[in-house]
Scaffold this active site. Structure first.
Site, PDB file in Angstrom:
ATOM      1  N   THR A 144       4.684  10.031  14.647  1.00 48.69           N
ATOM      2  CA  THR A 144       5.024   8.772  15.319  1.00 48.69           C
ATOM      3  C   THR A 144       6.229   8.894  16.251  1.00 48.69           C
ATOM      4  O   THR A 144       6.592   7.922  16.913  1.00 48.69           O
ATOM      5  CB  THR A 144       5.365   7.678  14.284  1.00 48.69           C
ATOM      6  N   LYS A 145       6.853  10.048  16.307  1.00 50.89           N
ATOM      7  CA  LYS A 145       8.083  10.180  17.106  1.00 50.89           C
ATOM      8  C   LYS A 145       7.749  10.371  18.591  1.00 50.89           C
ATOM      9  O   LYS A 145       6.608  10.641  18.955  1.00 50.89           O
ATOM     10  CB  LYS A 145       8.932  11.342  16.566  1.00 50.89           C
TER      11      LYS A 145
END
Ligand SMILES: *Cc1c(COP(=O)(O)O)cnc(C)c1O
Length: 366
Positions: free
Chosen positions: A178-179
């Site tokens: 998700t980064k």
């Protein structure tokens, strides 16, 4: 539904990953070395050491500092649980500073008050993509002879007075799915310190300097070439990824600044925000509570997230933990009850952005 996070891969990623697959060597190798070199260059640091996730990056960085039992690390109580877990895993004691409303990061004044005789490390977290007040924090570290470890898991490429996240001593980054930059799972440690970089490289590989020459009790913290291959093309176009996030954040703020009960996030002067999250605060002026707000947004097709609903010491696992030393943090308490993160990722269309603004305005009762 407009999701809070999404990843887009193209033909470059397919080509890089396929190259590794066909090479037959998928463990740590030349792609990891290339990722490290490019990541270091991008952050203006001499060393980047890739590891298998952002949590082990924090653990390894703390282990490299040789902390002794009783040594204290001061951090934010308003962060992802990994920050605290890493301090505990490294055998140190965690204590905390309050945060500020304007950047959601540790308040240097509160940090100064948390420093005591056992303090060894200041561990600011650069939350949501914006760096903490590193001018004041590095001055504090210098005055008190402390090390700095930046948890930059959410802030690849962010800057403060033109200086990159991860360049103040030791910094750690996450490459989780998700980064802003991702290899599925992965992490990177940056440092200016040659000796620490060398130690981390040995530690990452079972403490092995050369074949069966063990210099320390190490670990397996290695990243794979398969993962690094996925990261390389994203690194090459990272500037455009951030530019899209910045544009999206500006569009959201334009539409939401005058909505009663909603406080929009700011990019503070002298800092470049990389907008990992676009996080509003819902105040008493809004018609609904924060949790009802999130549910209503979901009903409108907007995937909102709460990062983070509680302060870390407010969980059973840590409440009575002997190495978790709670301190007063009234701002963090209030912020944890107010935050909502809205989609800001680079796959959003103009229509998506308009839909997000309309839904937030409607739910707030504007
Ligand atoms: C994601 C994250 C981590 C941990 O990274 P992983 O790669 O998930 O282990 C640490 N700190 C913060 C602030 C994070 O957001």
């Amino acid at each position: 539904m407009i999701p809070i996070t999404t990843v887009k891969f193209g033909p470059e990623e397919e080509r890089e990953v396929l190259e590794v697959l066909r090479s037959g060597s998928i463990a740590q190798g030349p792609k990891v070395a290339q990722l490290e070199a490019e990541f270091a260059r991008m952050h203006g640091v001499p060393h980047a050491i890739a590891v298998n996730n952002g949590t082990t990056a924090l653990v390894a960085a703390l282990q490299a500092l040789d902390l002794q039992p009783g040594d204290e690390v001061v951090t934010s109580p308003f962060t992802f649980v990994a920050t605290l877990n890493a301090i505990l895993e490294a055998g140190a004691t965690a204590t905390f500073a309050d945060i500020r409303f304007d950047d959601f990061n540790v308040d240097p004044e509160s940090l100064a008050a948390a420093i005591g005789p056992k303090t060894k490390v200041l561990l600011p977290v650069h939350l949501y993509g914006q760096m903490a007040d590193m001018g004041a924090i590095s001055a504090l570290a210098e005055q008190n002879g402390l090390r700095i470890l930046e948890d930059a898991a959410q802030s690849h490429g962010a800057t403060y007075d033109g200086r990159s996240a991860g360049s103040y001593g030791l910094g750690t980054f996450s490459l989780y799915a998700t980064k802003n930059l991702t290899t599925g799972e992965g992490g990177i440690i940056t440092t200016n310190d040659d000796a620490i970089a060398d130690k981390l490289r040995v530690m990452r590989n079972q403490g092995m300097r050369a074949r069966y020459v063990y210099e320390m009790a190490g670990h397996n913290y290695r990243l794979t070439d398969l993962q690094a291959a996925l990261g390389l093309p994203q690194l090459a176009r990272y500037e455009s990824i951030v530019a899209a996030r910045k544009r999206n954040a500006a569009r959201l703020s334009e539409g939401l600044s005058d909505v009663p009960g909603v406080v929009v996030p700011q990019e503070l002067p002298g800092r470049s925000h990389v907008w990992h999250q676009y996080t509003i605060r819902v105040t008493e002026e809004a018609r609904v509570s924060r949790d009802a707000f999130v549910e209503a947004l979901s009903a409108e097709g907007i995937g909102a997230g709460v990062y983070y609903p509680r302060l870390l010491w407010d969980y059973d696992a840590y409440r009575d933990h002997p190495r978790v030393l709670r301190r007063e943090a009234p701002v963090a308490e209030q912020v944890a009850a107010q935050v909502i993160s809205l989609p800001v990722h680079n796959a959003l269309s103009d229509d998506d952005l308009s839909a997000i603004v309309a839904a937030v305005s409607k739910v707030a009762g504007a």
